[in-house]
Design a protein around this motif. Structure first.
Motif, PDB file in Angstrom:
ATOM      1  N   UNK A 459      62.203  -7.722  -5.767  1.00 54.37           N
ATOM      2  CA  UNK A 459      61.949  -7.283  -4.391  1.00 54.37           C
ATOM      3  C   UNK A 459      63.119  -6.427  -3.954  1.00 54.37           C
ATOM      4  N   UNK A 460      62.792  -5.253  -3.484  1.00 53.61           N
ATOM      5  CA  UNK A 460      63.828  -4.312  -3.081  1.00 53.61           C
ATOM      6  C   UNK A 460      63.924  -4.143  -1.565  1.00 53.61           C
ATOM      7  N   UNK A 461      62.948  -4.688  -0.800  1.00 49.69           N
ATOM      8  CA  UNK A 461      63.002  -4.607   0.657  1.00 49.69           C
ATOM      9  C   UNK A 461      62.271  -5.802   1.237  1.00 49.69           C
ATOM     10  N   UNK A 462      62.450  -6.004   2.564  1.00 49.55           N
ATOM     11  CA  UNK A 462      61.845  -7.162   3.247  1.00 49.55           C
ATOM     12  C   UNK A 462      60.344  -7.019   3.365  1.00 49.55           C
ATOM     13  N   UNK A 463      59.899  -5.828   3.516  1.00 49.31           N
ATOM     14  CA  UNK A 463      58.443  -5.622   3.679  1.00 49.31           C
ATOM     15  C   UNK A 463      57.683  -6.089   2.451  1.00 49.31           C
ATOM     16  N   UNK A 464      58.146  -5.741   1.272  1.00 52.77           N
ATOM     17  CA  UNK A 464      57.471  -6.165   0.043  1.00 52.77           C
ATOM     18  C   UNK A 464      57.491  -7.681  -0.081  1.00 52.77           C
ATOM     19  N   UNK A 465      58.642  -8.297   0.259  1.00 48.92           N
ATOM     20  CA  UNK A 465      58.716  -9.764   0.186  1.00 48.92           C
ATOM     21  C   UNK A 465      57.748 -10.413   1.144  1.00 48.92           C
ATOM     22  N   UNK A 473      59.836 -13.256   7.877  1.00 50.36           N
ATOM     23  CA  UNK A 473      61.229 -13.120   7.449  1.00 50.36           C
ATOM     24  C   UNK A 473      62.112 -13.217   8.691  1.00 50.36           C
ATOM     25  N   UNK A 474      63.047 -14.158   8.693  1.00 54.47           N
ATOM     26  CA  UNK A 474      63.910 -14.399   9.846  1.00 54.47           C
ATOM     27  C   UNK A 474      65.102 -13.461   9.867  1.00 54.47           C
ATOM     28  N   UNK A 475      65.547 -13.038   8.684  1.00 60.01           N
ATOM     29  CA  UNK A 475      66.682 -12.147   8.668  1.00 60.01           C
ATOM     30  C   UNK A 475      66.992 -11.681   7.264  1.00 60.01           C
ATOM     31  N   UNK A 476      67.905 -10.707   7.109  1.00 55.50           N
ATOM     32  CA  UNK A 476      68.270 -10.134   5.825  1.00 55.50           C
ATOM     33  C   UNK A 476      69.783 -10.131   5.705  1.00 55.50           C
ATOM     34  N   UNK A 477      70.288 -10.336   4.505  1.00 58.85           N
ATOM     35  CA  UNK A 477      71.725 -10.322   4.209  1.00 58.85           C
ATOM     36  C   UNK A 477      72.007  -9.084   3.376  1.00 58.85           C
ATOM     37  N   UNK A 478      72.890  -8.259   3.836  1.00 54.19           N
ATOM     38  CA  UNK A 478      73.227  -7.023   3.141  1.00 54.19           C
ATOM     39  C   UNK A 478      74.405  -7.268   2.213  1.00 54.19           C
ATOM     40  N   UNK A 479      74.247  -6.778   0.927  1.00 51.11           N
ATOM     41  CA  UNK A 479      75.314  -6.942  -0.038  1.00 51.11           C
ATOM     42  C   UNK A 479      76.307  -5.801   0.109  1.00 51.11           C
ATOM     43  N   UNK A 480      77.555  -6.137   0.151  1.00 50.84           N
ATOM     44  CA  UNK A 480      78.616  -5.151   0.219  1.00 50.84           C
ATOM     45  C   UNK A 480      79.117  -4.871  -1.183  1.00 50.84           C
ATOM     46  N   UNK A 481      79.052  -3.602  -1.603  1.00 45.72           N
ATOM     47  CA  UNK A 481      79.476  -3.235  -2.950  1.00 45.72           C
ATOM     48  C   UNK A 481      80.999  -3.166  -3.019  1.00 45.72           C
ATOM     49  N   UNK A 482      81.515  -3.784  -4.044  1.00 45.01           N
ATOM     50  CA  UNK A 482      82.953  -3.728  -4.304  1.00 45.01           C
ATOM     51  C   UNK A 482      83.259  -2.491  -5.133  1.00 45.01           C
ATOM     52  N   UNK A 483      84.541  -2.216  -5.317  1.00 42.39           N
ATOM     53  CA  UNK A 483      84.938  -1.061  -6.121  1.00 42.39           C
ATOM     54  C   UNK A 483      84.525  -1.235  -7.575  1.00 42.39           C
ATOM     55  N   UNK A 484      84.604  -2.456  -8.115  1.00 42.08           N
ATOM     56  CA  UNK A 484      84.224  -2.695  -9.516  1.00 42.08           C
ATOM     57  C   UNK A 484      82.721  -2.500  -9.709  1.00 42.08           C
TER      58      UNK A 484
END
Length: 522
Positions: A459-465, A473-484
């Protein structure tokens, strides 16, 4: 429209997520396809065109004098049966295709050549022969051999068919000649057997019967006239008196006795017999009857001579001292009476002969219908045999002339395009196969990525899920990309681009190598 766009973006994200699977499948399919394309030899096509001329000037010129076969039908039939197994075997031997092939693979070779040989009929009796092979010279040899067989088979079959027809007609002529000879013998034996009875037909029989009736009536009239003349001589002789004269000193020698009427009749019959024997055989009824009449008159003449001699001897014995001599009138009457008696006897014999012939013809009247029927049957059989025999002779002459017409003015083969090989290979060429391999590899990679994304979905977005789970869907958590993580993604992108680029470069190199090989081969 937005939903379709969102769905497409979702599918692309899934395929990008499984891009390594697609890349691996693309490389695998590309390697296999390129290997197959490089191992597939390019084929060169050899072709030839021939024109079959069936309308020659000699055909209308000899129309009606010779047998004219249907040349168009023969050529069409030959074209349909040209690519047969015996002819393909001849082509294989003529083109030396079986030199490097073991005997166990000979059947497969013949089947392969049969499948690749093509014969096409165009407009105006133009036929095209073609064959494809990886060896251009070998392809040309195959087409040349097939063209030779096509031309020779037509000429040979025509001559063979014509000679077979002539032989068949010769055999039939011999058979009918024997039958005709047997029919002639039967007809000859029939005519000899019933010669004078039916006279080769009913009208001759009845004509003879009518003529014989007239002859009998005429002979009876002559007999009555002769009898009346004889009776008149007898009456006159009864009124005359004999005069006795002294006997001469020396007796006169016996004079030759003549019967003028009988002698004249015999001379006439002998002349008639001579004429009959010139026209008929001794068994002819008229000849036989004439001989009988001559014998009867000769016997009558002998009897007349004997009667006259007896009368002379009796007169000498009754008056030995004197010789009875009559006056001239009495003597002339005696001579005339003797002639009349002879004439009456001759006519009686003639009437008897005619009566015998008439009775013989009347007795054979019952056989006439049967003889007529048999004669008609024999004559009809003879005419039928003769007609068929003459027809066969005419057909043989026409077939002989037709054979010459075919040799000098039959079907003419004109080679429009001699066997030649095109300089470029026929599709699909190696370049086209490599292009298909490249497109197939790309398509296989995309398809593999799509299938993997569907089987291993994420699943790449909330709509598909929300659409899949049917839950809010109550909410979404965004992943923060690190430098690595960013460096790892960039590295994966570079590696993927390198894999795709190397795939493209590999195909370009293969294309260039294939082009060089094609130029060197040409």
């Amino acid at each position: 429209m937005d939903e379709l766009l969102q769905h497409a973006l979702t599918t692309l994200r899934g395929m990008w997520h499984r891009r390594w699977i697609g890349l691996a499948v693309a490389w695998l399919v590309g390697i296999v396809a390129v290997t197959a394309a490089l191992r597939t030899p390019e084929r060169y096509e050899a072709s030839a065109r021939v024109y079959v001329d069936t309308q020659t000037l000699l055909r209308p010129l000899m129309e009606g004098l010779s047998i004219q076969p249907n040349l168009e039908q023969q050529v069409v039939l030959l074209s349909r049966t040209l690519i047969s197994r015996p002819n393909v075997e001849k082509v294989v031997r003529a083109a030396d295709l079986d030199l490097a092939v073991p005997p166990s693979a000979r059947e497969d070779l013949i089947d392969s050549v049969t499948a690749k040989l093509k014969l096409g009929a165009g407009a105006g009796n133009i036929y095209a022969l073609s064959y494809r092979d990886s060896n251009p010279e070998q392809a040309r040899k195959v087409v040349q051999s097939l063209l030779t067989i096509f031309m020779e088979s037509s000429l040979g079959d025509k001559r063979q068919d014509t000679r077979a027809a002539v032989r068949f007609v010769d055999e039939q002529i011999k058979q009918y000649e024997e039958s005709l000879r047997a029919a002639e013998n039967r007809l000859k034996e029939f005519r000899l057997k019933y010669l004078g009875v039916a006279g080769q037909g009913g009208p001759d029989y009845f004509g003879r019967l009518a003529k014989l009736t007239e002859d009998i009536s005429e002979a009876k009239r002559e007999l009555r006239a002769a009898e009346e003349s004889r009776d008149a001589y007898k009456r006159e002789l009864a009124g005359e008196t004999a005069v006795l004269l002294p006997e001469p000193q020396a007796p006169a020698p016996p004079a030759a006795i003549s019967v003028p009427a009988i002698d004249a009749r015999l001379a006439t019959l002998r002349t008639e017999l001579d004429n009959l024997t010139r026209r008929f055989t001794d068994q002819h009824p008229d000849v036989i009857q004439t001989k009988r009449n001559i014998e009867a008159l000769e016997e009558q003449r002998r009897q007349e001579e004997a009667a006259i001699r007896r009368a002379q001897q009796a007169a000498s014995k009754a008056h030995p001292e004197t010789r009875v001599d009559r006056n001239p009138v009495f003597q002339q009457l005696k001579v005339s009476l003797a002639d009349a008696e002879a004439q009456v006897a001759s006519l009686r014999a003639k009437v008897a002969s005619y009566d015998a012939q008439y009775a013989q013809l009347r007795n054979s009247a019952r056989m006439v219908p049967q003889i007529e029927a048999e004669y008609t049957q024999l004559n009809r059989d003879y005419e039928i045999q003769k007609k068929v025999y003459e027809t066969l002779l005419a057909r043989k002459q026409s077939a002989t002339i037709g054979e010459g017409v075919q040799d000098f003015g039959g079907t003419q083969f004109r080679v429009i395009d001699p066997p030649r090989v095109l300089p470029e290979p026929v599709p699909p060429t190696r370049t086209q196969l490599l292009l298909v391999a490249f497109l197939g590899a790309i398509g296989a990679g995309l398809l593999a990525a799509f299938v993997a994304s569907q089987l291993l979905s994420t699943f790449h977005d909330a709509r598909t899920l929300r659409e899949i789970t049917k839950r809010p869907i109550l909410g979404m958590v965004t992943m923060l990309q690190s430098a690595a993580l960013s460096r790892a993604r960039r590295r994966n992108g570079v590696l993927f681009a390198g894999g795709v680029g190397s795939l493209l470069v590999s195909f370009v190199a293969v294309f260039m190598m294939a082009g060089m090989l094609s130029r060197f081969a040409g």
